[in-house]
Design an enzyme around this catalytic site. Structure first.
Site, mmCIF file in Angstrom:
data_model
loop_
_atom_site.group_PDB
_atom_site.id
_atom_site.type_symbol
_atom_site.label_atom_id
_atom_site.label_comp_id
_atom_site.label_asym_id
_atom_site.label_seq_id
_atom_site.Cartn_x
_atom_site.Cartn_y
_atom_site.Cartn_z
ATOM 1 N N GLY A 1 67.586 113.773 0.113
ATOM 2 C CA GLY A 1 68.467 114.621 0.932
ATOM 3 C C GLY A 1 69.300 115.322 -0.038
ATOM 4 N N SER A 2 69.398 116.794 0.499
ATOM 5 C CA SER A 2 69.922 117.800 -0.241
ATOM 6 C C SER A 2 70.186 119.104 0.334
ATOM 7 C CB SER A 2 68.766 117.858 -1.679
ATOM 8 O OG SER A 2 67.606 118.257 -1.051
ATOM 9 N N ARG A 3 70.158 120.091 -0.545
ATOM 10 C CA ARG A 3 70.561 121.421 -0.152
ATOM 11 C C ARG A 3 70.097 122.697 -1.089
ATOM 12 N NH1 ARG A 3 77.129 123.080 1.372
ATOM 13 N NH2 ARG A 3 76.712 125.316 0.678
ATOM 14 N N ILE B 1 70.759 121.635 -4.823
ATOM 15 C CA ILE B 1 71.794 121.102 -4.749
ATOM 16 C C ILE B 1 71.742 119.451 -4.434
ATOM 17 C CG2 ILE B 1 74.493 120.887 -4.092
ATOM 18 C CD1 ILE B 1 74.209 124.112 -3.345
ATOM 19 N N LEU C 1 68.712 119.876 3.872
ATOM 20 C CA LEU C 1 67.380 119.283 4.085
ATOM 21 C C LEU C 1 67.697 117.638 4.222
ATOM 22 C CD1 LEU C 1 67.072 121.305 1.719
ATOM 23 C CD2 LEU C 1 65.027 120.375 1.187
#
Length: 237
Positions: free
Chosen positions: A205-207, A175, A117
């Site tokens: 901002g991530s995953r 995450i 993301l």
């Protein structure tokens, strides 16, 4: 937040009701977690309205926050035994990997799909299947760039294990990334989540990794764009 399609034969709104419906369907609602980030700069803009730079900065910050915390309605597919994307973003990995150790799912690699993301993507997370929440475990860690493979193990994360009605177990992991400093998970052990239902949020901002049972057929490719609650990631065995 999943939304059911409008039933056939439903009367269409007219006049002001029609305009209100257009606005509601065009402008995504705001996730509750974003309210302080929108209201605070708005208040600053109002208080400093006589100073153009304060007013403009406040309005710009409020607009950017509203865009980040947008929470669009989604309509999940009604096909049986499918797993939908838990997040909006780019498919960064399609591989086999060992699930997070804290979930006690064993050491055997299983199919995995990772969604990256960016700061411009919708950042709410949605349940990839309809099922019961078996575990929710938060683990502290680093804040490496979320698009790195090692981020799955090294970064701060929140892991959730779901069991479908047919007995399949699906793990979904929020995450943190380079800019992310806050993972929100509203789901609790014992909850039953509908497919596509919003359960969490990561800023900024991530995953999100999804782990599937052996024998699952993955249906996405690396580099593909995924839409949370709507893009089908896999077909369960």
């Amino acid at each position: 937040m999943a939304r059911r399609p409008t039933p056939l034969g439903t009367p269409q709104p007219t006049g002001l009701a029609h305009i209100a419906d257009l606005v509601r369907t065009t402008i995504p609602p705001l996730h509750p977690a974003g309210l302080p980030f929108v209201l605070t700069p708005l208040a600053a803009a109002v208080l400093g309205r006589k100073h153009p730079w304060i007013r403009r900065t406040g309005l710009a910050a409020a607009g950017a926050s509203a865009a980040f915390f947008r929470h669009p309605h989604r309509v999940p597919p009604n096909r049986p035994n499918v797993v939908v994307s838990p997040a909006d973003g780019e498919v960064a990995l399609v591989d086999n990997a060992v699930p997070p150790a804290e979930l006690d799912m064993g050491q055997a690699p299983v199919p995995r799909v990772s969604i990256f993301l960016s700061v411009l993507d919708v950042h709410v997370q949605r349940s990839p299947v309809a099922g019961e929440v078996l575990q929710v475990v938060h683990k502290s860690g680093k804040f490496l760039s979320a698009d790195l493979p090692e981020a799955s193990d090294a970064n701060e994360r929140n892991s959730m294990l779901l069991r479908t009605e047919s007995g399949h177990e699906i793990a979904v992991v929020q995450i943190a990334g380079l800019l992310a400093r806050r993972i929100v998970c509203d789901a609790k052990v014992g909850d039953t989540l509908p497919i596509g239902d919003t359960y969490g949020l990561i800023r900024f901002g991530s995953r999100v990794d999804t782990y599937f049972p052996a024998g699952t057929t993955l249906m996405v490719e690396r580099g593909q764009r995924a839409v949370g609650a709507e893009t089908v990631l896999a077909q369960l065995p």
